[in-house]
Scaffold this active site. Sequence first.
Site, mmCIF file in Angstrom:
data_model
loop_
_atom_site.group_PDB
_atom_site.id
_atom_site.type_symbol
_atom_site.label_atom_id
_atom_site.label_comp_id
_atom_site.label_asym_id
_atom_site.label_seq_id
_atom_site.Cartn_x
_atom_site.Cartn_y
_atom_site.Cartn_z
ATOM 1 N N HIS A 17 11.046 17.216 -1.637
ATOM 2 C CA HIS A 17 10.406 17.477 -2.258
ATOM 3 C C HIS A 17 10.896 18.813 -3.206
ATOM 4 C CE1 HIS A 17 7.692 17.167 1.401
ATOM 5 N NE2 HIS A 17 6.617 17.919 1.329
ATOM 6 N N ASP A 25 10.098 25.840 -2.249
ATOM 7 C CA ASP A 25 9.253 25.025 -0.617
ATOM 8 C C ASP A 25 10.149 25.716 0.088
ATOM 9 O OD1 ASP A 25 7.158 24.464 -1.223
ATOM 10 O OD2 ASP A 25 7.390 22.168 -1.723
ATOM 11 N N TRP A 136 2.747 6.217 -1.980
ATOM 12 C CA TRP A 136 2.028 7.969 -1.633
ATOM 13 C C TRP A 136 0.174 7.294 -2.517
ATOM 14 C CZ3 TRP A 136 6.099 6.814 0.869
ATOM 15 C CH2 TRP A 136 7.057 8.606 0.812
ATOM 16 N N TYR A 138 -2.251 9.456 -3.860
ATOM 17 C CA TYR A 138 -2.402 10.386 -4.665
ATOM 18 C C TYR A 138 -3.422 10.543 -5.746
ATOM 19 C CZ TYR A 138 0.172 12.003 -1.238
ATOM 20 O OH TYR A 138 1.156 12.160 0.304
ATOM 21 N N ARG A 140 -5.168 11.886 -9.146
ATOM 22 C CA ARG A 140 -4.827 12.754 -10.066
ATOM 23 C C ARG A 140 -4.840 13.168 -10.853
ATOM 24 N NH1 ARG A 140 0.259 15.929 -7.097
ATOM 25 N NH2 ARG A 140 -1.479 15.431 -5.223
ATOM 26 N N LYS A 169 -0.555 5.976 2.529
ATOM 27 C CA LYS A 169 0.025 7.902 2.452
ATOM 28 C C LYS A 169 -0.887 8.561 1.932
ATOM 29 C CE LYS A 169 3.356 11.896 2.854
ATOM 30 N NZ LYS A 169 4.585 12.147 2.353
ATOM 31 N N GLY A 195 1.047 15.679 4.897
ATOM 32 C CA GLY A 195 1.393 16.980 6.142
ATOM 33 C C GLY A 195 -0.078 18.165 4.592
ATOM 34 N N GLY A 222 5.736 17.450 5.645
ATOM 35 C CA GLY A 222 6.974 17.457 5.727
ATOM 36 C C GLY A 222 7.444 19.421 6.378
ATOM 37 N N ARG A 223 6.285 19.977 5.319
ATOM 38 C CA ARG A 223 5.947 21.387 5.019
ATOM 39 C C ARG A 223 5.893 21.602 6.883
ATOM 40 N NH1 ARG A 223 3.351 21.667 -0.398
ATOM 41 N NH2 ARG A 223 2.926 20.064 0.397
HETATM 42 P P1 FBP Z 1 4.046 17.653 3.257
HETATM 43 O O1 FBP Z 1 3.543 17.339 4.470
HETATM 44 O O2 FBP Z 1 4.894 18.823 2.760
HETATM 45 O O3 FBP Z 1 3.271 17.830 2.124
HETATM 46 O O4 FBP Z 1 5.005 16.535 2.205
HETATM 47 C C1 FBP Z 1 4.297 15.233 1.926
HETATM 48 C C2 FBP Z 1 4.168 14.684 0.413
HETATM 49 O O5 FBP Z 1 3.727 13.601 0.024
HETATM 50 C C3 FBP Z 1 6.335 14.953 0.074
HETATM 51 O O6 FBP Z 1 6.088 13.526 0.590
HETATM 52 C C4 FBP Z 1 5.662 14.723 -1.521
HETATM 53 O O7 FBP Z 1 6.396 16.240 -2.188
HETATM 54 C C5 FBP Z 1 4.581 16.231 -1.655
HETATM 55 O O8 FBP Z 1 3.273 15.932 -0.211
HETATM 56 C C6 FBP Z 1 3.834 16.303 -2.570
HETATM 57 O O9 FBP Z 1 2.395 17.312 -2.507
HETATM 58 P P2 FBP Z 1 1.775 16.909 -3.661
HETATM 59 O O10 FBP Z 1 1.669 16.609 -4.439
HETATM 60 O O11 FBP Z 1 0.635 18.236 -3.193
HETATM 61 O O12 FBP Z 1 2.203 19.021 -4.676
#
Ligand code: FBP
Length: 245
Positions: A17, A25, A136, A138, A140, A169, A195, A222-223
Amino acid sequence: MVNNKFKTEGIYLAYDHGMEHGPKDFDEKTVSPLSIIEIAEKAEVDALVLLKGTARAYYKKGMGVPLIVKLNQKTNLRSGEPLSTQVCNVKEAIDIGASAVGYTVYAGSEYEQVMLQEFGRIEEEAHKYGLPVIMWSYPRGKAIADDEAPEIVAYAARIAMEMGADIVKLKYPNDNSKLKWIVESAGKTKVFMAGGKATTDEEFEKHVEEVISSGFSGVAVGRNVWQSNDPITRIKKIREIIKSV
Ligand code: FBP
């Protein structure tokens, strides 16, 4: 070839992070990678996610916790369409001690082709060395109105499968009635829940229970772990849920 006993289920602890979000964070304790390594070791997580700089400086080969090196990254300092590019290669990650590699794809971004192409190259190289590859995934960017909509999360799962990821993930979707469909969309690719921002223990545990009972293989968090008051107990609780469902 890497001698690999990497587990494709369970709980991975993410600590990438600092570059992605900035140090906001972290508190006085978690700003030190040593505190996270200590949590990972004591709680015996199934893997620890680090970027190469942190891994090279702090990860100890043979410490008993497998390492995932995240190969691409971006900062939070610029705006615009998301693009995360490769900052570490597979060989370098192996030299640091990686048992698996990770890469973020922001499908839907104007730059998705750059990330898909890089992911394809990394996947080919990592598999030659016998390393599992984690996407990962995502979606976006301005084309994505709601990145937690279940159809978008299912699309993210499918992209990972089609691209040859061993593990994907995913964000927890905002409608939990489609969790099984999300897992089916990933085919043989194992699905892990990310997370997200720290929430209450109860809510997070409920999410873990729901996803695991729907066929997810684990959580990469993570968080919600290291921002909690008692990270080790949190991990134990999450592990109990994963084992009991
Ligand atoms: P968290 O459990 O803290 O959300 O971490 C998972 C994660 O995928 C990290 O590996 C990455 O740094 C972060 O979330 C990215 O979060 P976002 O894409 O929401 O900014």
